[in-house]
Scaffold this active site. Sequence first.
Site, PDB file in Angstrom:
ATOM      1  CB  VAL A 217      56.424  32.019  13.712  1.00  0.00           C
ATOM      2  CG1 VAL A 217      57.006  31.978  15.157  1.00  0.00           C
ATOM      3  CG2 VAL A 217      57.707  32.174  12.907  1.00  0.00           C
ATOM      4  CG  ASP A 218      51.461  32.630   9.687  1.00  0.00           C
ATOM      5  OD1 ASP A 218      51.336  31.537   9.179  1.00  0.00           O
ATOM      6  OD2 ASP A 218      50.740  33.540   9.792  1.00  0.00           O
ATOM      7  N   GLY A 219      53.661  30.072   8.532  1.00  0.00           N
ATOM      8  CA  GLY A 219      54.307  30.077   7.269  1.00  0.00           C
ATOM      9  C   GLY A 219      53.882  31.380   6.439  1.00  0.00           C
TER      10      GLY A 219
END
Length: 378
Positions: A217-219
């Site tokens: 998922v989103d860094g």
Amino acid sequence: MDLSKMTLEIFSKLEQKWLHHCEGRKTRVLSIDGGGTTAIVAGAALVHLEDQIQAKTGDSKARIADFFDIVVGTGIGALLAAMLVADDGAGRPISSARDAVNFVSENQKNLFKAKNVGVLHRGIRFSAKSMDRALKSAFRRDDGKVLTLKDTCKPLLIPCFDLNTSAPFVFSRADAAESPSFDFELWKVIRATSATPSMFEPFKLTSIDGKTSCVAVDGGLVMNNPTAAAVTHVLHNKRDFPAVTGVDDLLVMSIGNGTLSGPSTVKVGRGGGCSAASVVGIVLDGVSENIDQMLGHAFCWNPNDYVRIQANGVGDGATEVLAERGVESLPFGGKRLLTETNGERITGFVQRLVASARSSLPPSPCKETAVSPLVSGR
């Protein structure tokens, strides 16, 4: 006298370190924040950065990758970072800064194609298939080769959060060079760091040899401002940066992507409650600003070696981003409004870049001679 290959490697590393200190060279780091989908701030800064490099060198073919030793990015910043250093097969980047920014602008509808979800179609998510197609086109050479982490002109770092381990996962060219178990297709790496939970499903990807997998998922949730990760990586990666012993050996430019929790976006309800989107914006901005504060403190004795470009309440255009006065974090908290604009700060930074000459780091690992494990440990 015949010297073993290992001995030659050791002497080579010592020579590099000695020359580095004698010539006063610093390792140059470029970091690009995540956040948002338009990358207006980062785009304006990068185009101006490369324009100034070309103006100072008198070389219209000079690229950002020629004057930085490592590039790191998160989310939309990772897409720009990867395009700046992806290798065209001849040791040159596939994109100029303007090309990369134009790609993001021209492919907005494909990268972030909205679709309605839910029984009443009230929810909005982005199309994963549409983004996948756009990214595949960006990281495929004309000869059909799909680029991987190893296929970069300079070291690259891109973070995400791995649901398998419940911990941050950082994609690194250094790791990819050592083992195919940490080499991933570049377009998948960008998908991983861009998988915002509210807008995309978690993205599963596997290394080239199939031995390492990640459900990403989103860094931005863990490293929206990845500058600290870049600095730490350089300090400990003796394979690529044998001469770096501390922050005194670094020259860092960190580019923000605008604030997500400004007065116009934070919505406070009755009783002081904030919307979920506002809370996420506050968290991401808080993490980014905290990193900026820490690095400002770390570089307090050499403040010109660390430059942070960020927009605070600007308009929608690139001109406003560059014309806004810069803001500097103070060593022990707080900020100071500078007399220089963001554009002027970038111009001043470029003077130091050009004065220190082009980067001498080797290109893609696939073009390098293998290094003995005894002298390449990170």
